[in-house]
Design a protein around this motif. Structure first.
Motif, mmCIF file in Angstrom:
data_model
loop_
_atom_site.group_PDB
_atom_site.id
_atom_site.type_symbol
_atom_site.label_atom_id
_atom_site.label_comp_id
_atom_site.label_asym_id
_atom_site.label_seq_id
_atom_site.Cartn_x
_atom_site.Cartn_y
_atom_site.Cartn_z
ATOM 1 N N UNK A 57 0.840 -1.188 0.000
ATOM 2 C CA UNK A 57 0.000 0.000 0.000
ATOM 3 C C UNK A 57 0.883 1.248 0.000
ATOM 4 N N UNK A 58 0.524 2.225 -0.845
ATOM 5 C CA UNK A 58 1.304 3.460 -0.961
ATOM 6 C C UNK A 58 0.353 4.650 -0.993
ATOM 7 N N UNK A 59 0.627 5.631 -0.131
ATOM 8 C CA UNK A 59 -0.117 6.883 -0.148
ATOM 9 C C UNK A 59 0.887 8.027 -0.189
ATOM 10 N N UNK A 60 0.779 8.874 -1.210
ATOM 11 C CA UNK A 60 1.643 10.046 -1.354
ATOM 12 C C UNK A 60 0.740 11.269 -1.447
ATOM 13 N N UNK A 61 0.830 12.133 -0.456
ATOM 14 C CA UNK A 61 -0.059 13.302 -0.360
ATOM 15 C C UNK A 61 -1.523 12.872 -0.435
ATOM 16 N N UNK A 62 -1.810 11.735 0.215
ATOM 17 C CA UNK A 62 -3.177 11.237 0.296
ATOM 18 C C UNK A 62 -3.685 10.524 -0.930
ATOM 19 N N UNK A 63 -2.811 10.220 -1.888
ATOM 20 C CA UNK A 63 -3.228 9.620 -3.160
ATOM 21 C C UNK A 63 -2.352 8.408 -3.471
ATOM 22 N N UNK A 64 -2.964 7.368 -4.036
ATOM 23 C CA UNK A 64 -2.195 6.231 -4.555
ATOM 24 C C UNK A 64 -1.508 6.678 -5.841
ATOM 25 N N UNK A 65 -0.180 6.606 -5.927
ATOM 26 C CA UNK A 65 0.518 7.063 -7.134
ATOM 27 C C UNK A 65 0.067 6.367 -8.410
ATOM 28 N N UNK A 66 -0.409 5.128 -8.298
ATOM 29 C CA UNK A 66 -0.858 4.404 -9.484
ATOM 30 C C UNK A 66 -2.074 5.047 -10.136
ATOM 31 N N UNK A 67 -2.840 5.800 -9.348
ATOM 32 C CA UNK A 67 -4.065 6.398 -9.881
ATOM 33 C C UNK A 67 -4.032 7.926 -9.857
ATOM 34 N N UNK A 68 -2.879 8.494 -9.480
ATOM 35 C CA UNK A 68 -2.776 9.945 -9.394
ATOM 36 C C UNK A 68 -2.839 10.610 -10.760
ATOM 37 N N UNK A 69 -3.642 11.658 -10.886
ATOM 38 C CA UNK A 69 -3.793 12.377 -12.144
ATOM 39 C C UNK A 69 -2.861 13.577 -12.230
ATOM 40 N N UNK A 70 -3.129 14.445 -13.192
ATOM 41 C CA UNK A 70 -2.253 15.595 -13.443
ATOM 42 C C UNK A 70 -2.198 16.528 -12.240
ATOM 43 N N UNK A 71 -3.326 16.746 -11.598
ATOM 44 C CA UNK A 71 -3.362 17.630 -10.437
ATOM 45 C C UNK A 71 -2.454 17.093 -9.331
ATOM 46 N N UNK A 72 -2.537 15.783 -9.061
ATOM 47 C CA UNK A 72 -1.688 15.182 -8.027
ATOM 48 C C UNK A 72 -0.220 15.250 -8.428
ATOM 49 N N UNK A 73 0.091 14.959 -9.686
ATOM 50 C CA UNK A 73 1.489 14.966 -10.140
ATOM 51 C C UNK A 73 2.115 16.347 -10.017
ATOM 52 N N UNK A 74 1.309 17.390 -10.159
ATOM 53 C CA UNK A 74 1.849 18.744 -10.038
ATOM 54 C C UNK A 74 2.273 19.056 -8.612
#
Length: 286
Positions: free
Chosen positions: A63-80
């Motif tokens: 399990x991975x959470x980066x800034x509250x989001x799973x990196x596998x499903x993170x979109x453009x907003x999360x990547x920024x």
């Protein structure tokens, strides 16, 4: 543990490449606003872990959470919200510093001011210079500028000072401290023990894809560093040393023997490097 307290939370992370296990059940917790260091030899799984946290590489388990989001499903907003500085340079050599930073700013929905970022990394006087004319340390500063132009909450630095001379490395440390002081959470992978001790609020030692120790640098020395070494010189000039858990008592006994001043007295405790080599050696010997 909540995602509001931690920028990164990892449980049981696994990644294999064919028959090779790069990451083997790794756990991490990185608090918001801290500089967290990952130490380990080449091939320990540091870069693979960073790639997974950034969403650049998929994982096989955990399990991975980066800034509250799973990196596998993170979109453009999360990547920024996640910046990264890789080991290798990515900027085109023919462009100027200012052209490059302005170009990369267009990739983000809410970029920082390019001029401000160029000043932040100490390249204001080189803004009009072509990248191919920069020194190695200046190019690394530009890489950091490209990593923070999007205004990330989390900055991933993967072996950022490899190949630096000591002076350039210390200048880079000041830059990292300034970013952290401004509120950016920083994850730093390195194999330089001095770098980890100078920068990291907390760190994890990784070997064979697993965390073998973690905590504050001083805490690791206290937990894994056994005893002190007391060294002195006898009256005939011969050097002597003793391992002891009570160095103050040992020195008091020597003072009585020498009636005061102890020739060649030196007291040392295990360094972070001693502890690191001990931990890595124990893991590799299993």
């Amino acid at each position: 543990m909540t995602t509001t307290e931690h920028a990164v939370r990892v449980r049981g992370l696994r990644k294999r490449y064919g028959e090779v296990t790069a990451v083997d059940g790794l756990d991490l917790d990185i608090r918001r606003g801290e500089i967290f260091g990952i130490l380990g030899p080449n091939g320990a799984g540091k870069s693979t872990t960073v790639e997974i946290l950034q969403g650049h590489r998929s994982r096989d388990g955990g399990e991975v959470s980066v800034l509250g989001q799973d990196p596998d499903t993170g979109g453009r907003e999360w990547r920024s919200r996640v910046g990264i500085v890789w080991q290798d340079e990515s900027a085109p050599a023919e462009l100027t510093v200012a052209e490059t930073v302005r170009h990369f700013a267009h990739y983000y929905p809410r970029p920082r001011d390019p001029g401000e970022v160029i000043g932040l990394v100490g390249l204001a006087e080189k803004a009009g210079s072509r990248i191919k004319t920069l020194s190695g340390g200046q190019r690394r500063r530009l890489d950091v500028a490209l990593g923070v132009i999007g205004g990330p909450e989390l900055l991933l630095l993967d072996e950022p000072t490899t190949g630096f001379d000591p002076a350039a490395r210390r200048e880079f440390w000041e830059l990292v401290r300034g970013l952290a002081h401004g509120g950016t959470t920083i994850l730093l992978t390195t194999h330089y023990l001095e770098e980890a001790e100078a920068l990291a609020d907390r760190l994890a030692v990784i070997s064979a894809g697993r965390v073998v120790a973690h905590g504050e640098p001083a805490g690791l020395r206290e937990r894994y560093g056994s005893g002190s070494t007391v060294e002195w010189t006898e009256a005939d000039g011969s050097p002597r040393s003793a391992q002891t858990d009570t160095p103050t008592q040992a020195v008091a006994e020597l003072m009585r023997r020498f009636d005061g001043e102890i020739p060649g007295l030196r007291i040392s405790r295990p360094t972070l490097e001693d502890i690191y080599l001990q931990l890595i050696g124990e893991e590799e010997g299993r």
